[in-house]
Design an enzyme around this catalytic site. Structure first.
Site, short mmCIF file in Angstrom:
data_model
loop_
_atom_site.label_atom_id
_atom_site.label_comp_id
_atom_site.label_asym_id
_atom_site.label_seq_id
_atom_site.Cartn_x
_atom_site.Cartn_y
_atom_site.Cartn_z
CD GLU A 124 14.66 45.49 -3.17
OE1 GLU A 124 14.56 44.93 -4.28
OE2 GLU A 124 14.87 44.88 -2.12
CB CYS A 146 16.54 43.96 1.73
SG CYS A 146 15.25 43.18 0.76
CG HIS A 186 16.26 41.35 5.37
ND1 HIS A 186 15.32 42.35 5.19
CD2 HIS A 186 16.17 40.54 4.29
CE1 HIS A 186 14.71 42.14 4.04
NE2 HIS A 186 15.20 41.06 3.47
#
Lengths: 456, 456
Positions: free
Chosen positions: B86, B120, B250
């Site tokens: 990103e 992400c 994450h």
């Protein structure tokens, strides 16, 4: 899923292009360029464009929603949804998440896939990802949807008439009327600065026009030769162009596509055994010593093979340019606009069992040549018949578009450009002009959050 | 490829993190916040960061080149290469095309895959795409490489200590030591404005901190319940967390991961038959009437299940936080830094045959829970042994990093921020400080074209 899936490909398609266009003949006059520069030089006729009412999210929503409606798709029957685009309005949040608004409200949220990005290639990458998913162990029997969309705009100057806008949505699954051939995808990927968008605060790309043509033709040479090699592994009698019923290309502008078809003939010529050259390519033997690398801008070679390939072009490629000529460059959907054009150019019985190849190109660069077989079931009510009828429906909208004078087009472009990075923002573009069923931008708030509505 | 491929997964991994860091205790003092705000409140210890010498292309090149070197990969043995990120510095040209510089010079250009984008989540999307490709009819026996990289930076203020930077490169193929479980990927995708990057002229995101936590936990709830349901289809005795040897997440910051593990216990609690609750969750029955939707910020529930899950956290999740705590949020590679941390936290015989789940989350939002089985071959020279040894090598670099005073860190950030969109540009960051083998930005020319070199 224990059973091996077969005939994975495109089950249904929906194309969206803007409801307004500027005529390229008018634009030539307005831009005070020589007559024919855009219409003959580029091979373009009309250029679709969006006002500030539409953005990448809205045009993808429009194409997707139409696909769902026309095909009565149960949203719980979709397991993958992904987007290819280079019209980036957020560096992090994907267009796919906006499309999820349609699915999430029905509780359909277990849907893989996000956005794929590399210039005009993203739609093809998304298509391959969807097909691979159906053929993988992760497939659970549901179908995939691929959406490719872009708004191609350029600053004032010579590149502006090569703009366009559009979106395509494709339903992917097994037992499809348009089946992707297995094992023959031939890619060519490398690093180039031919066309790119490093100025993130602008909607316009940086383009090195000459380099871009060279990159495109070089990628084409590479993909075509590798594609033919892979094809011959399964079919030793494969003769390249002569074995294909159609040859479709990503179309930055139609003239480049015509030159590309000629380029394939030049490849075939160089690949032919010297002793067979004269028979197959009469009067072209003088080019026997030319090589691919030195001829990207060789006018002699280009002219000779343009002439040689004229009939092949009319038969195999020109039918695929209807949308490209009348809408302009749609970037990621361009090749799929070509597919739509090709399918509606023939009568159904002319399509049965036909094979055609597609060349996808995205600057930077990523490219692939692959092929599609049309199934042989063209009975009444068949998937193929439904697909084609639905495409005729869509393309008929071309004639319902509104012509906009170049001066008004230019004003609308100025508004887009001036406000490209403005927030908060309320668009001023007309809603009346939009086709029914079109999504449009309502506003961008102070936190740059966008809201949309749909014209009923 | 006629034979069905089995055990597709991760064959080798390489992680890259910056050679410099700022200590979070020092940063607390420098930012004049309460002691423990970053170290205990966020659970962070050190934060890696890049000067203007590194960008998304360079850090991905570094990770990829190291993977190739360490594993003696023949570039012609790679058929797919893709990137999740990103950190967008060009709206059109993919990072993948820069990575092709390594391959194209060897004539290896028939390599599918481009960039996948959604916050992400891009690395996980790329991983799934690579695995699907290996399992599809397009697979030709070659391997895939997935690269995920990001530079996470925030403006001055409370979000800045949640930055980080890194890249991971993973070699994907059949007969892997880390095998992705089939048929259990559980996704949750919807539209949210929790964290996004709509200001394209800035490197910083827009973050709605509270909404972001809610979105993350809501996605987690959804993915976990669906994942368990899918797991039970193949293994009716599957008991969620209790059946997993590890649970990785994450990690925007480590404290949220700890809360997430507690959240899974709350899910298990609500899913337990009422009559069994007290036995399995002693002293928690008072929470029987709470529901998922109303408890994202319920301190009581959070505290009770944090306490309940303390041991489970220590055993199943904390070992996966080593990199996250010491490098910070790497965005797309974060989850894979978790995987690396988990693998080096145990002795080889503790890993054989173990199963763990991974939760990937990208704002906007896209999320998936999936699981990996470690193969049972831990013989000397096995793929698993090689993989783990190589990871120990990499992680040992954590101790070789240079600590940078917060004031100098802040200055370096100011230089990045000030010059984020400047062209032409010559970076001023130190090359000396970089680890050997690191790619760095040499310059950006007037057409914003970037050139790189590699430190030997």
């Amino acid at each position: 899923m224990g059973a091996k899936v077969e005939n994975v490909g495109i089950l249904a398609m929906e194309l969206y292009f803007p409801s307004q266009y500027v005529d390229q003949i008018e634009l030539e006059k307005f831009d005070e360029v020589s007559t024919g520069k855009y219409t003959i030089g580029l091979g373009q006729s009309k250029m679709g464009f969006c006002s500030d009412r539409e953005d990448i999210n809205s045009i993808c929503l429009t194409a997707l929603h139409r696909l769902i409606e026309k095909n009565n798709i149960n949203l719980h029957d979709i397991g993958r949804l992904e987007v290819g685009t280079e019209t980036i309005i957020d560096k992090s949040k994907s267009v796919k998440t906006f499309l999820m608004t349609l699915f999430a409200k029905e509780g359909a949220t277990d849907i893989e896939g996000i956005d794929s990005t590399n210039a005009c290639y993203g739609g093809t990458a998304a298509l391959f990802n969807a097909v691979n998913w159906v053929e993988s162990s992760s497939w659970d029997g549901r179908k995939a949807i691929v959406v490719a969309g872009d708004i191609a705009v350029y600053g004032k100057g010579p590149a502006r008439p090569t703009g366009g806008a559009g979106a395509v949505a494709m339903l992917i699954g097994p037992d499809a009327p348009l089946v992707l051939d297995r094992g023959v995808r031939a890619s060519y990927m490398t690093h180039a600065y031919d066309f790119y968008k490093p100025d993130l605060a602008s909607e316009f790309p940086y383009v090195d026009g000459k380099l871009s043509i060279q990159c495109y033709l070089n990628a084409l040479d590479n993909c075509y030769n590798l594609f033919c090699k892979k094809m011959r592994k399964t079919d030793p009698s494969f003769k390249g162009l002569l074995s294909l019923d159609g040859m479709l290309f990503h179309s930055p502008y139609c003239k480049l596509v015509q030159k590309s078809l000629a380029r394939l003939c030049f490849n075939d010529f160089l690949n032919a055994a010297p002793e067979e050259r004269e028979a197959q390519f009469p009067g072209l033997s003088q080019f026997s010593e030319r090589c691919l690398q030195d001829t990207y801008f060789d006018r002699e070679v280009e002219k000779a093979f343009m002439t040689y390939s004229q009939e092949l072009f009319e038969e195999k490629t020109k039918p695929g340019l209807h949308i490209a000529r009348n809408v302009g460059n749609m970037y990621t959907p361009s090749l799929y606009g070509g597919l739509v054009s090709y399918l509606i150019s023939k009568s159904p019985d002319q399509l049965i069992g036909k094979k055609f190849a597609l060349f996808s190109y995205g600057s930077g660069l990523a490219s692939t040549m692959y092929s599609i077989n049309i199934c042989s079931d063209m009975s009444a009510g068949s998937k193929l018949e439904k697909l084609i009828n639905s495409l005729h429906d869509t393309v008929s909208l071309l004639d319902k578009r509104e012509a906009v004078e170049p001066v008004k087009f230019s004003d609308i472009m100025d508004i887009r450009t001036m406000n490209y990075h403005t927030a908060p923002y309320e668009p001023s573009g007309s809603i009346d002009i939009l086709f029914p069923g079109t999504y449009y931008l309502v506003k961008i708030d102070e936190l740059r959050r966008r809201t949309y509505d749909r014209k009923l």
